[in-house]
Scaffold this active site. Structure first.
Site, PDB file in Angstrom:
ATOM      1  NE  ARG A  15       5.474   8.117  -1.684  1.00 21.42           N
ATOM      2  CZ  ARG A  15       5.560   7.862  -2.978  1.00 21.42           C
ATOM      3  NH1 ARG A  15       6.434   8.536  -3.728  1.00 21.42           N
ATOM      4  NH2 ARG A  15       4.793   6.957  -3.540  1.00 21.42           N
ATOM      5  CE1 TYR A 155      -6.026   7.996  -7.031  1.00 21.47           C
ATOM      6  CE2 TYR A 155      -7.272   9.592  -8.321  1.00 21.47           C
ATOM      7  CZ  TYR A 155      -6.537   9.274  -7.197  1.00 21.47           C
ATOM      8  OH  TYR A 155      -6.329  10.220  -6.223  1.00 21.47           O
TER       9      TYR A 155
END
Length: 259
Positions: A15, A155
């Site tokens: 995806r 992150y």
């Protein structure tokens, strides 16, 4: 300057950006290996791509698991005989939250999903590339690997680590004709940016429209990056035209970051 018949592994290919990267390599005639955790999702992409390119296989693997990553490399060599290109795309954004509220296990999970997985995949494919004295490794980092983004400590740390890993391995593997580069996307159209906008709004007490306007206005082009722009960069870095490019972190950010 073609990638036709090159053997290309794309992780996180079921995806988003990974799927678009896989589509771009498929259109260029690469022998393609799609890697993902979800059997249903990755096999669906395989079926779609095989309509135009019969040389596509899918491998189910959790790229944070060393044994499954080893199987990924072994299966690729078994089917196609070699590995020319590895695109380390798999990763997760992790929670958007203050450091005081970030659980240690969530921090570690983001590092594993983005940084450890990149290391494991490189470690698995490098022996074949060294044997062949040729290879292209492309790691997906982020502009968040170059600048701070509040409430995204895991992150940012992971993507900064990806850039460090890229530079170090470029220096180590260059004598074997293996290039290692990173792509640093900015804010990219798709599900992930929608989630980022929503979470940033909640944390900062802003509505989604306000956050989106702010993010777009930070770019000289005043827009988000398209996944296809990331994909085309990955394809280019895999061609002979990019043979002299290694150890670089290439921004595809609509100008959000210029260093």
């Amino acid at each position: 300057m073609s990638v036709k018949n090159k053997v290309v592994i794309v992780t996180g290919a079921s995806r988003g950006i990974g799927k678009v990267i896989a589509q771009s390599f498929s259109k260029e005639g690469a022998n393609l290996v799609l890697v993902g955790r979800s059997k249903e999702a990755v096999e669906k992409v395989e079926v779609e791509l095989k309509e135009e390119n019969p040389n596509v296989i899918s491998i189910i693997a959790d790229v944070t698991n060393e044994e499954q990553v080893k199987h990924m490399a072994e299966k690729t060599i078994e089917v196609f005989g070699k590995i020319d290109v590895l695109v380390n795309n798999a990763g997760t954004a992790g929670p958007t939250t203050s450091v005081k509220d970030l659980a240690v296990e969530d921090f570690r999970a983001v590092l594993d999903d983005n940084l450890t997985s990149t290391f494991l995949c490189i470690k698995a494919v490098v022996p074949n590339m060294m044997e062949n004295q040729s290879g292209r490794i492309i790691n997906l980092s982020s502009v968040s690997g170059k600048r701070a983004l509040p409430y995204r400590v895991g992150y940012c740390a992971a993507k900064m680590g990806v850039i460090g890993l890229t530079r170090t391995l470029a220096a180590e593997l260059g004598e074997h004709n293996i290039t290692v580069n990173a792509i640093c996307p900015g804010f990219v159209e798709g599900e992930r940016i929608d989630s980022v906008i929503s979470n940033q709004g909640k944390v900062r007490g802003l509505d989604k429209e306000e956050v989106e306007r702010e993010l777009k206005s930070s770019s000289p082009l005043k827009r988000f990056v398209k996944p296809e722009e990331i994909a085309k960069t990955a394809v280019f870095l895999s061609t002979d035209a990019a043979i002299g490019i290694t150890g670089e972190d290439v921004n595809v950010s609509s100008g959000v970051v210029m260093y």
